[in-house]
Write a protein that holds these residues in place. Structure first.
Motif, PDB file in Angstrom:
ATOM      1  N   LEU A 151      21.671  10.211  56.376  1.00  0.00           N
ATOM      2  CA  LEU A 151      21.270  11.212  57.323  1.00  0.00           C
ATOM      3  C   LEU A 151      21.004  12.506  56.780  1.00  0.00           C
ATOM      4  CD1 LEU A 151      23.315   9.942  60.562  1.00  0.00           C
ATOM      5  CD2 LEU A 151      21.142   9.217  59.916  1.00  0.00           C
ATOM      6  N   ARG A 152      22.175  12.879  56.226  1.00  0.00           N
ATOM      7  CA  ARG A 152      22.051  14.437  55.785  1.00  0.00           C
ATOM      8  C   ARG A 152      20.761  14.603  54.564  1.00  0.00           C
ATOM      9  NH1 ARG A 152      20.982  18.263  53.733  1.00  0.00           N
ATOM     10  NH2 ARG A 152      22.185  20.193  52.562  1.00  0.00           N
ATOM     11  N   TYR A 153      20.289  13.752  53.814  1.00  0.00           N
ATOM     12  CA  TYR A 153      19.528  13.845  52.585  1.00  0.00           C
ATOM     13  C   TYR A 153      18.155  13.153  52.907  1.00  0.00           C
ATOM     14  CZ  TYR A 153      23.652  15.834  50.180  1.00  0.00           C
ATOM     15  OH  TYR A 153      24.694  16.607  49.695  1.00  0.00           O
ATOM     16  N   ALA A 154      18.165  12.085  53.909  1.00  0.00           N
ATOM     17  CA  ALA A 154      16.855  11.471  54.028  1.00  0.00           C
ATOM     18  C   ALA A 154      16.307  11.504  55.458  1.00  0.00           C
ATOM     19  CB  ALA A 154      17.240   9.868  53.643  1.00  0.00           C
ATOM     20  N   ALA A 181      26.882  -0.250  69.741  1.00  0.00           N
ATOM     21  CA  ALA A 181      27.749   0.048  70.726  1.00  0.00           C
ATOM     22  C   ALA A 181      27.696   1.689  70.981  1.00  0.00           C
ATOM     23  CB  ALA A 181      29.165  -0.179  70.684  1.00  0.00           C
ATOM     24  N   GLY A 182      27.582   2.388  69.843  1.00  0.00           N
ATOM     25  CA  GLY A 182      27.505   3.985  69.754  1.00  0.00           C
ATOM     26  C   GLY A 182      26.163   4.228  70.372  1.00  0.00           C
ATOM     27  N   TYR A 183      25.021   3.500  69.814  1.00  0.00           N
ATOM     28  CA  TYR A 183      23.683   3.778  70.267  1.00  0.00           C
ATOM     29  C   TYR A 183      23.613   3.719  71.730  1.00  0.00           C
ATOM     30  CZ  TYR A 183      18.735   2.708  70.839  1.00  0.00           C
ATOM     31  OH  TYR A 183      17.475   2.911  71.272  1.00  0.00           O
ATOM     32  N   VAL A 184      23.877   2.621  72.135  1.00  0.00           N
ATOM     33  CA  VAL A 184      23.781   2.314  73.682  1.00  0.00           C
ATOM     34  C   VAL A 184      24.548   3.173  74.501  1.00  0.00           C
ATOM     35  CG1 VAL A 184      24.441   0.632  75.480  1.00  0.00           C
ATOM     36  CG2 VAL A 184      23.645  -0.003  73.403  1.00  0.00           C
ATOM     37  N   ALA A 185      25.852   3.710  74.178  1.00  0.00           N
ATOM     38  CA  ALA A 185      26.546   4.587  74.980  1.00  0.00           C
ATOM     39  C   ALA A 185      25.987   6.049  74.724  1.00  0.00           C
ATOM     40  CB  ALA A 185      27.974   4.757  74.372  1.00  0.00           C
ATOM     41  N   VAL A 186      25.336   6.511  73.889  1.00  0.00           N
ATOM     42  CA  VAL A 186      24.807   7.780  73.820  1.00  0.00           C
ATOM     43  C   VAL A 186      23.569   7.707  74.590  1.00  0.00           C
ATOM     44  CG1 VAL A 186      23.870   9.440  72.225  1.00  0.00           C
ATOM     45  CG2 VAL A 186      25.805   8.463  71.563  1.00  0.00           C
ATOM     46  N   LYS A 187      22.749   6.749  74.273  1.00  0.00           N
ATOM     47  CA  LYS A 187      21.494   6.578  75.175  1.00  0.00           C
ATOM     48  C   LYS A 187      21.628   6.818  76.503  1.00  0.00           C
ATOM     49  CE  LYS A 187      17.847   4.568  73.449  1.00  0.00           C
ATOM     50  NZ  LYS A 187      16.868   5.772  73.539  1.00  0.00           N
ATOM     51  N   ALA A 228      15.342   4.572  49.877  1.00  0.00           N
ATOM     52  CA  ALA A 228      15.937   5.070  48.578  1.00  0.00           C
ATOM     53  C   ALA A 228      17.385   5.466  48.355  1.00  0.00           C
ATOM     54  CB  ALA A 228      15.204   6.137  48.204  1.00  0.00           C
ATOM     55  N   ALA A 229      17.831   5.952  49.720  1.00  0.00           N
ATOM     56  CA  ALA A 229      18.961   6.636  49.579  1.00  0.00           C
ATOM     57  C   ALA A 229      20.002   5.388  49.850  1.00  0.00           C
ATOM     58  CB  ALA A 229      19.242   7.687  50.941  1.00  0.00           C
ATOM     59  N   ARG A 230      19.704   4.349  50.574  1.00  0.00           N
ATOM     60  CA  ARG A 230      20.559   3.310  50.692  1.00  0.00           C
ATOM     61  C   ARG A 230      20.890   2.524  49.516  1.00  0.00           C
ATOM     62  NH1 ARG A 230      18.519   1.278  56.891  1.00  0.00           N
ATOM     63  NH2 ARG A 230      19.648   2.598  57.862  1.00  0.00           N
ATOM     64  N   ALA A 231      19.763   2.626  48.669  1.00  0.00           N
ATOM     65  CA  ALA A 231      19.489   1.786  47.515  1.00  0.00           C
ATOM     66  C   ALA A 231      20.471   2.402  46.272  1.00  0.00           C
ATOM     67  CB  ALA A 231      18.215   1.581  47.073  1.00  0.00           C
ATOM     68  N   GLY A 232      20.405   3.735  46.549  1.00  0.00           N
ATOM     69  CA  GLY A 232      21.164   4.653  45.668  1.00  0.00           C
ATOM     70  C   GLY A 232      22.766   4.603  45.925  1.00  0.00           C
ATOM     71  N   GLY A 233      22.997   3.939  46.854  1.00  0.00           N
ATOM     72  CA  GLY A 233      24.537   3.800  47.356  1.00  0.00           C
ATOM     73  C   GLY A 233      25.076   5.019  48.176  1.00  0.00           C
ATOM     74  N   ALA A 234      24.237   5.780  48.905  1.00  0.00           N
ATOM     75  CA  ALA A 234      24.583   6.670  49.822  1.00  0.00           C
ATOM     76  C   ALA A 234      25.175   6.089  51.148  1.00  0.00           C
ATOM     77  CB  ALA A 234      23.198   7.458  50.322  1.00  0.00           C
ATOM     78  N   SER A 235      26.439   6.837  51.559  1.00  0.00           N
ATOM     79  CA  SER A 235      26.807   6.313  52.974  1.00  0.00           C
ATOM     80  C   SER A 235      25.844   6.585  53.805  1.00  0.00           C
ATOM     81  CB  SER A 235      28.168   6.993  53.121  1.00  0.00           C
ATOM     82  OG  SER A 235      28.139   8.541  53.230  1.00  0.00           O
ATOM     83  N   ALA A 273      20.990  13.558  69.060  1.00  0.00           N
ATOM     84  CA  ALA A 273      19.779  12.855  68.727  1.00  0.00           C
ATOM     85  C   ALA A 273      20.024  11.954  67.806  1.00  0.00           C
ATOM     86  CB  ALA A 273      18.828  13.985  68.428  1.00  0.00           C
ATOM     87  N   LEU A 274      20.809  12.180  66.684  1.00  0.00           N
ATOM     88  CA  LEU A 274      20.964  11.199  65.505  1.00  0.00           C
ATOM     89  C   LEU A 274      21.528   9.938  66.069  1.00  0.00           C
ATOM     90  CD1 LEU A 274      22.057  13.625  62.834  1.00  0.00           C
ATOM     91  CD2 LEU A 274      19.876  12.436  62.843  1.00  0.00           C
ATOM     92  N   LEU A 275      22.451  10.219  66.853  1.00  0.00           N
ATOM     93  CA  LEU A 275      23.208   8.838  67.639  1.00  0.00           C
ATOM     94  C   LEU A 275      22.315   8.258  68.428  1.00  0.00           C
ATOM     95  CD1 LEU A 275      26.875  10.432  68.104  1.00  0.00           C
ATOM     96  CD2 LEU A 275      25.922   9.126  66.292  1.00  0.00           C
ATOM     97  N   ASN A 276      21.478   8.948  69.199  1.00  0.00           N
ATOM     98  CA  ASN A 276      20.539   8.323  70.081  1.00  0.00           C
ATOM     99  C   ASN A 276      19.189   7.491  69.590  1.00  0.00           C
ATOM    100  OD1 ASN A 276      19.938   8.302  73.144  1.00  0.00           O
ATOM    101  ND2 ASN A 276      18.137   9.478  72.713  1.00  0.00           N
ATOM    102  N   SER A 277      19.041   7.518  68.272  1.00  0.00           N
ATOM    103  CA  SER A 277      18.259   6.691  67.597  1.00  0.00           C
ATOM    104  C   SER A 277      18.651   5.424  66.929  1.00  0.00           C
ATOM    105  CB  SER A 277      17.465   7.553  66.463  1.00  0.00           C
ATOM    106  OG  SER A 277      18.333   7.953  65.356  1.00  0.00           O
ATOM    107  N   ARG A 278      17.839   4.555  66.990  1.00  0.00           N
ATOM    108  CA  ARG A 278      18.444   3.340  66.115  1.00  0.00           C
ATOM    109  C   ARG A 278      18.746   3.576  64.786  1.00  0.00           C
ATOM    110  NH1 ARG A 278      17.539  -1.312  69.245  1.00  0.00           N
ATOM    111  NH2 ARG A 278      16.256  -0.793  71.178  1.00  0.00           N
ATOM    112  N   LEU A 279      17.928   4.284  64.018  1.00  0.00           N
ATOM    113  CA  LEU A 279      18.182   4.903  62.608  1.00  0.00           C
ATOM    114  C   LEU A 279      19.553   5.548  62.485  1.00  0.00           C
ATOM    115  CD1 LEU A 279      17.045   4.410  59.678  1.00  0.00           C
ATOM    116  CD2 LEU A 279      15.734   6.528  60.178  1.00  0.00           C
ATOM    117  N   GLY A 280      19.889   6.466  63.378  1.00  0.00           N
ATOM    118  CA  GLY A 280      20.885   7.320  63.071  1.00  0.00           C
ATOM    119  C   GLY A 280      22.260   7.015  63.684  1.00  0.00           C
ATOM    120  N   ALA A 281      22.291   5.973  64.610  1.00  0.00           N
ATOM    121  CA  ALA A 281      23.430   5.388  65.094  1.00  0.00           C
ATOM    122  C   ALA A 281      24.205   4.426  64.156  1.00  0.00           C
ATOM    123  CB  ALA A 281      23.203   4.714  66.574  1.00  0.00           C
ATOM    124  N   PRO A 282      25.466   4.614  63.947  1.00  0.00           N
ATOM    125  CA  PRO A 282      26.239   3.883  63.156  1.00  0.00           C
ATOM    126  C   PRO A 282      26.341   2.466  63.634  1.00  0.00           C
ATOM    127  CG  PRO A 282      27.760   5.369  64.592  1.00  0.00           C
ATOM    128  CD  PRO A 282      26.332   5.613  64.616  1.00  0.00           C
TER     129      PRO A 282
END
Length: 271
Positions: free
Chosen positions: A191-194, A114-120, A179-186, A102-111
């Motif tokens: 995905l884990r905290y936000a 290409a990964g987003y299209v393949a999983v969808k 906020a997570a991205r602004a704090g330098g989160a990978s 589900a994370l990879l199947n969303s625009r927000l979660g896919a890295p």
């Protein structure tokens, strides 16, 4: 004395648009033409339905002599246990595998794109195959029994929970994400905290709803050799013992209602 002020009139309800009216008329016409008894219709007939329900060996006649004692037999008890096992194992394994998908199947979660299209694409293929067809395929592959039923429910749960959860991910609040991205989160940390804290309640509710669907589906999968209570119903149906068929159906209905009420209470608290 009327409280309406002079010169004011009650607003009129807007008329339906010509497009909506034409659509309703067209839908009604297509329905009548599809059901009518002609070259391109299905030959729908209330007379034939009534004749089928009232014939001497009609299944509905078994309702008058319903045999609830069938539920105490070893065959019925084994079928109910297999159904519960199939629904639990299929839902737990399918829903567990669905969360990362589900994370990879969303625009927000896919890295990446290409990964987003393949999983969808993969998820669309999974959901395009009905659970009954999955059961038929696995019965042919691994044989008759509970295993093909579990595999069928696994793929059904995987497709449903992945789709519903990914849609929820795309609609979450982006404030914590930014906020997570602004704090330098990978990306995994984001995905884990936000993301996960926002979607876990909905994901759990979707998984429980899928368990309800799997419990009902197991009654059908047994007709193709995938075990469960459906196999018991098919056995009594093949022998023409409609009183026992309706006895098992009545017991199964009670189980489904109880599970549905418990699931609804839990989902209400989660959401």
């Amino acid at each position: 004395m009327s409280s309406r002020q002079p010169g004011l009139t009650r607003p009129r309800r807007p008329r339906p648009s010509p497009f909506a009216a034409a659509g309703l008329v067209g839908l009604a016409a297509v329905t009548v033409l599809a059901g009518a008894d002609w070259e391109y219709g299905i030959g729908f007939s209330l007379v034939e339905i009534w004749d089928g329900l009232t014939r001497a060996n009609a299944p509905m006649r078994g309702l008058a002599d319903i045999d609830l004692g069938t539920l105490l037999g070893s065959r019925a008890r084994s079928g109910f246990l297999e159904t519960l096992q199939m629904a639990v194992v299929g839902t737990v394994t399918g829903a567990t595998a669905a969360l990362p998908l589900a994370l990879l199947n969303s625009r927000l979660g896919a890295p990446n794109r290409a990964g987003y299209v393949a999983v969808k694409l993969f998820n669309n293929i999974i959901r395009a195959v009905p659970d009954l067809l999955w059961a038929l395929l696995f019965v042919a592959a691994v044989g008759v029994g509970v295993l093909p039923g579990i595999l069928a429910l696994f793929f059904f749960s995987l497709g449903v929970v992945t789709k519903l959860t990914s849609d929820t991910i795309d609609g979450i609040d982006h404030g914590p994400v930014e906020a997570a991205r602004a704090g330098g989160a990978s990306h995994p940390q984001m995905l884990r905290y936000a993301v996960l804290p926002q979607v876990l309640p909905a994901y759990t509710a979707f998984s429980m709803y899928c368990f309800e669907l799997n419990l009902r589906a197991s009654a059908v999968l047994g007709f193709v050799g995938a075990g469960g209570i459906g196999a018991v119903i098919d056995f009594y149906r093949g022998q023409g013992q409609w009183d026992r068929v309706w006895g098992v159906v009545a017991g199964f209905l009670v189980v489904v209602i109880i599970v549905e009420r418990i699931s609804a209470l839990v989902r209400r608290r989660l959401l």
